[in-house]
Motif scaffolding. Structure first.
Motif, PDB file in Angstrom:
ATOM      1  N   LEU A  55      11.540  72.777 -60.545  1.00 31.94           N
ATOM      2  CA  LEU A  55      12.659  72.685 -61.480  1.00 31.94           C
ATOM      3  C   LEU A  55      13.304  74.052 -61.701  1.00 31.94           C
ATOM      4  CD1 LEU A  55      13.878  70.313 -63.100  1.00 31.94           C
ATOM      5  CD2 LEU A  55      12.447  71.012 -65.021  1.00 31.94           C
ATOM      6  N   PHE A  56      12.477  75.115 -61.625  1.00 31.24           N
ATOM      7  CA  PHE A  56      12.985  76.475 -61.844  1.00 31.24           C
ATOM      8  C   PHE A  56      12.950  77.312 -60.563  1.00 31.24           C
ATOM      9  CE2 PHE A  56      11.689  74.993 -66.023  1.00 31.24           C
ATOM     10  CZ  PHE A  56      12.744  75.403 -66.822  1.00 31.24           C
ATOM     11  N   GLN A  57      12.607  76.685 -59.434  1.00 34.09           N
ATOM     12  CA  GLN A  57      12.513  77.386 -58.149  1.00 34.09           C
ATOM     13  C   GLN A  57      11.618  78.631 -58.230  1.00 34.09           C
ATOM     14  OE1 GLN A  57      16.487  76.129 -57.960  1.00 34.09           O
ATOM     15  NE2 GLN A  57      14.980  74.513 -57.676  1.00 34.09           N
ATOM     16  N   ILE A  58      10.402  78.433 -58.719  1.00 35.82           N
ATOM     17  CA  ILE A  58       9.438  79.528 -58.799  1.00 35.82           C
ATOM     18  C   ILE A  58       8.141  79.106 -58.125  1.00 35.82           C
ATOM     19  CG2 ILE A  58      10.429  80.465 -60.932  1.00 35.82           C
ATOM     20  CD1 ILE A  58       8.062  79.169 -62.432  1.00 35.82           C
ATOM     21  N   ASP A  59       7.268  80.057 -57.921  1.00 31.90           N
ATOM     22  CA  ASP A  59       5.967  79.814 -57.306  1.00 31.90           C
ATOM     23  C   ASP A  59       5.059  79.094 -58.304  1.00 31.90           C
ATOM     24  OD1 ASP A  59       3.497  79.963 -56.089  1.00 31.90           O
ATOM     25  OD2 ASP A  59       3.492  82.132 -55.837  1.00 31.90           O
ATOM     26  N   PRO A  60       4.450  77.958 -57.937  1.00 26.81           N
ATOM     27  CA  PRO A  60       3.555  77.256 -58.869  1.00 26.81           C
ATOM     28  C   PRO A  60       2.412  78.131 -59.382  1.00 26.81           C
ATOM     29  CG  PRO A  60       4.027  75.880 -56.966  1.00 26.81           C
ATOM     30  CD  PRO A  60       4.598  77.220 -56.661  1.00 26.81           C
ATOM     31  N   VAL A  76      -4.963  72.341 -58.203  1.00 28.58           N
ATOM     32  CA  VAL A  76      -4.354  72.619 -59.502  1.00 28.58           C
ATOM     33  C   VAL A  76      -2.830  72.511 -59.465  1.00 28.58           C
ATOM     34  CG1 VAL A  76      -4.204  75.124 -59.141  1.00 28.58           C
ATOM     35  CG2 VAL A  76      -4.427  74.221 -61.465  1.00 28.58           C
ATOM     36  N   GLU A  77      -2.210  72.737 -58.311  1.00 25.53           N
ATOM     37  CA  GLU A  77      -0.751  72.690 -58.229  1.00 25.53           C
ATOM     38  C   GLU A  77      -0.210  71.274 -58.427  1.00 25.53           C
ATOM     39  OE1 GLU A  77       1.008  74.769 -54.915  1.00 25.53           O
ATOM     40  OE2 GLU A  77      -0.685  76.132 -54.805  1.00 25.53           O
ATOM     41  N   PHE A  86       4.412  73.327 -74.158  1.00 27.05           N
ATOM     42  CA  PHE A  86       5.237  74.531 -74.108  1.00 27.05           C
ATOM     43  C   PHE A  86       4.684  75.464 -73.037  1.00 27.05           C
ATOM     44  CE2 PHE A  86       6.271  78.886 -75.227  1.00 27.05           C
ATOM     45  CZ  PHE A  86       7.623  78.812 -75.515  1.00 27.05           C
ATOM     46  N   LEU A  87       5.572  75.960 -72.182  1.00 28.10           N
ATOM     47  CA  LEU A  87       5.174  76.863 -71.107  1.00 28.10           C
ATOM     48  C   LEU A  87       6.067  78.093 -71.096  1.00 28.10           C
ATOM     49  CD1 LEU A  87       4.768  74.329 -68.159  1.00 28.10           C
ATOM     50  CD2 LEU A  87       2.900  75.494 -69.355  1.00 28.10           C
ATOM     51  N   LYS A  88       5.509  79.187 -70.632  1.00 27.58           N
ATOM     52  CA  LYS A  88       6.310  80.382 -70.360  1.00 27.58           C
ATOM     53  C   LYS A  88       6.634  80.377 -68.863  1.00 27.58           C
ATOM     54  CE  LYS A  88       3.297  83.258 -72.286  1.00 27.58           C
ATOM     55  NZ  LYS A  88       2.390  82.431 -73.103  1.00 27.58           N
ATOM     56  N   ILE A  89       7.923  80.397 -68.562  1.00 23.24           N
ATOM     57  CA  ILE A  89       8.391  80.322 -67.175  1.00 23.24           C
ATOM     58  C   ILE A  89       8.811  81.715 -66.709  1.00 23.24           C
ATOM     59  CG2 ILE A  89       9.998  79.229 -65.593  1.00 23.24           C
ATOM     60  CD1 ILE A  89       8.272  77.175 -66.999  1.00 23.24           C
ATOM     61  N   PRO A  90       8.122  82.297 -65.712  1.00 20.40           N
ATOM     62  CA  PRO A  90       8.520  83.626 -65.227  1.00 20.40           C
ATOM     63  C   PRO A  90       9.735  83.529 -64.310  1.00 20.40           C
ATOM     64  CG  PRO A  90       6.619  82.830 -63.999  1.00 20.40           C
ATOM     65  CD  PRO A  90       6.914  81.783 -65.047  1.00 20.40           C
ATOM     66  N   ILE A  91      10.757  84.312 -64.595  1.00 19.82           N
ATOM     67  CA  ILE A  91      11.967  84.308 -63.768  1.00 19.82           C
ATOM     68  C   ILE A  91      12.423  85.742 -63.530  1.00 19.82           C
ATOM     69  CG2 ILE A  91      12.785  82.066 -64.603  1.00 19.82           C
ATOM     70  CD1 ILE A  91      14.812  83.678 -66.353  1.00 19.82           C
ATOM     71  N   SER A  92      13.344  85.888 -62.608  1.00 17.87           N
ATOM     72  CA  SER A  92      13.980  87.176 -62.377  1.00 17.87           C
ATOM     73  C   SER A  92      15.327  87.179 -63.083  1.00 17.87           C
ATOM     74  CB  SER A  92      14.168  87.414 -60.876  1.00 17.87           C
ATOM     75  OG  SER A  92      14.834  88.633 -60.638  1.00 17.87           O
ATOM     76  N   CYS A  93      15.567  88.212 -63.878  1.00 25.04           N
ATOM     77  CA  CYS A  93      16.808  88.324 -64.659  1.00 25.04           C
ATOM     78  C   CYS A  93      17.752  89.295 -63.962  1.00 25.04           C
ATOM     79  CB  CYS A  93      16.469  88.808 -66.075  1.00 25.04           C
ATOM     80  SG  CYS A  93      17.883  88.838 -67.189  1.00 25.04           S
TER      81      CYS A  93
END
Length: 415
Positions: A55-60, A76-77, A86-93
């Motif tokens: 959904l966020f195009q990130i590494d699981p 686990v994936e 609630f999750l914290k989603i790591p992204i590049s800004c």
């Protein structure tokens, strides 16, 4: 007198329209540099770890380690995460058109989708339907083609990766009806003053749907600019996977020194032994002497051209360090605690437990006393950063029309 009454009513309407258009804190920028950032995201339905990552195009794995989930669990994936988690989603800004945002995420529409459902449900209020319409040049929002690829402009801030001159990573947090600014500040171990300064707020009032930039203390890397993971920041209480799944780095719980060690995920990795020694990445030797404690460590120094760089660091310290402690891990969640629905977003907390033995050889776990609080207000924020509900995507036409109407009402009174 009636004219002045009309003026006040229109002024109030303008205020309401502006308030309705509020969404997130704006950070102006003038370069192409990017930074690590986090999104606070609440699942709208049960989803697999891999589906949330997609959904966020990130590494699981990056998603799991950012939330201190034990990745040693089998398969686990494909673990199903519960709705309302609630999750914290790591992204590049990045810097896009002079404003900090992330445009790396795209979404393929489904038959039942509308811009409003995509914005409010699928992406949990992190974007508005107006932002989606503008970012994708959609003239008729009522017509969406099935399978249409939409750019999702997600909010993020960098502020030079610091808060009060200390390393920090910023979480974009969507305010809920039950939230207060003081409760959010307490939950993330910062101060009310700091949170107000970061978001350039004149008052502590927040509204449902506002997006706050919340500074979280972090461990900063010192990698050279030639490293592909240059600028790596790891929020206190979590992990990050880097170097092609070969290296895992953790932050905390009781200090803000980045600690990296081998991860057992990649099939093949370059050598992680420090030159001139028999120490491997993450190894530390200590020797008590009359003048103090000789400490030698093998540290990670980034990945350059596919090669893992290690550095041997000898130092003399007043006392010998104890065993390395790690942020506590959690099992892949199956349920959502009842109080998490009405309380501010969860973050690691100290549960009173002392250091524990690692539960897996991949990511060790220990007790966590909590994040270090941010002390005092932030400085150096651009004057362009506006209040907590800044006009990330205002309604220019409607607002301009109302202002024009306001002017037309004022002129006759003045004459």
């Amino acid at each position: 007198m009636q004219n002045w009454k009309n003026v006040l009513e229109v002024a109030l309407l303008v205020s309401v329209v502006v308030q309705a258009a509020c969404k997130s804190t704006i950070e102006p920028c003038s370069n192409s540099d990017s930074c690590n950032a986090l999104l606070g995201y609440t699942l709208y339905t049960d989803l697999k770890v891999s589906e949330v990552a997609s959904l966020f195009q990130i590494d699981p794995i990056a998603l799991l380690t950012a939330n201190a989930v034990d990745i040693s669990y089998p398969d686990v994936e494909h673990h199903i995460l519960p709705s309302r988690l609630f999750l914290k989603i790591p992204i590049s800004c990045s810097c896009v058109d002079g404003i900090r945002k992330s445009l790396a995420t795209r979404y393929k529409t489904r038959p039942s989708d509308t811009l409003a459902s995509i914005a409010d449900s699928v992406y949990g209020g992190l974007v508005s339907s107006d932002q989606l319409r503008e970012a994708n040049s959609i003239s008729d929002p009522s017509v969406l083609d099935v399978g249409q690829s939409l750019a999702i402009p997600l909010p993020c801030t960098c502020f030079n990766g610091t808060d009060n001159s200390l390393p920090a990573i910023y979480l974009s947090y969507v305010v809920r009806p039950v939230d207060s600014l003081a409760a959010i500040a307490a939950r993330y171990f910062t101060t009310l003053t700091d949170l107000m300064n970061v978001n350039a707020m004149g008052t502590p009032a927040v509204n449902d749907g506002d997006i706050l930039a919340v500074p979280i203390p972090a461990c900063a890397s010192n990698f050279p600019k030639s490293a592909s993971d240059f600028g790596l920041l790891v929020p206190n209480g979590s992990y990050a996977i880097t170097a092609g799944h070969c290296v895992q780095c953790s932050c905390g719980p009781r200090n803000l020194n980045l600690y990296c060690m081998p991860a057992s995920l990649a099939v093949s990795c370059s050598s992680m032994q420090c030159r001139g020694s028999n120490l491997m990445l993450g190894n530390v030797t200590v020797q008590q002497t009359g003048g103090g404690c000789n400490v030698t460590s093998c540290n990670y120094d980034g990945i350059v051209n596919g090669t893992i760089v290690t550095t041997l660091s000898p130092s003399l310290q007043p006392r010998c360090p104890g065993p390395q402690e790690f942020p506590p891990l959690i099992a892949p969640p199956n349920t959502v605690a009842k109080d998490s629905v009405s309380a501010p977003a969860p973050s690691p907390e100290f549960d009173g437990a002392g250091p524990a033995s690692p539960r897996s050889s991949l990511v060790p776990s220990t007790g966590l006393p909590g994040f270090s609080p941010a002390n005092g207000p932030i400085s150096g924020i651009s004057s362009g950063a506006s209040a907590a509900c800044s006009l990330a995507k205002p309604l220019p036409f409607l607002t301009s029309t109302l202002v024009l109407l306001l002017v037309r009402l004022i002129i006759p009174v003045a004459l």
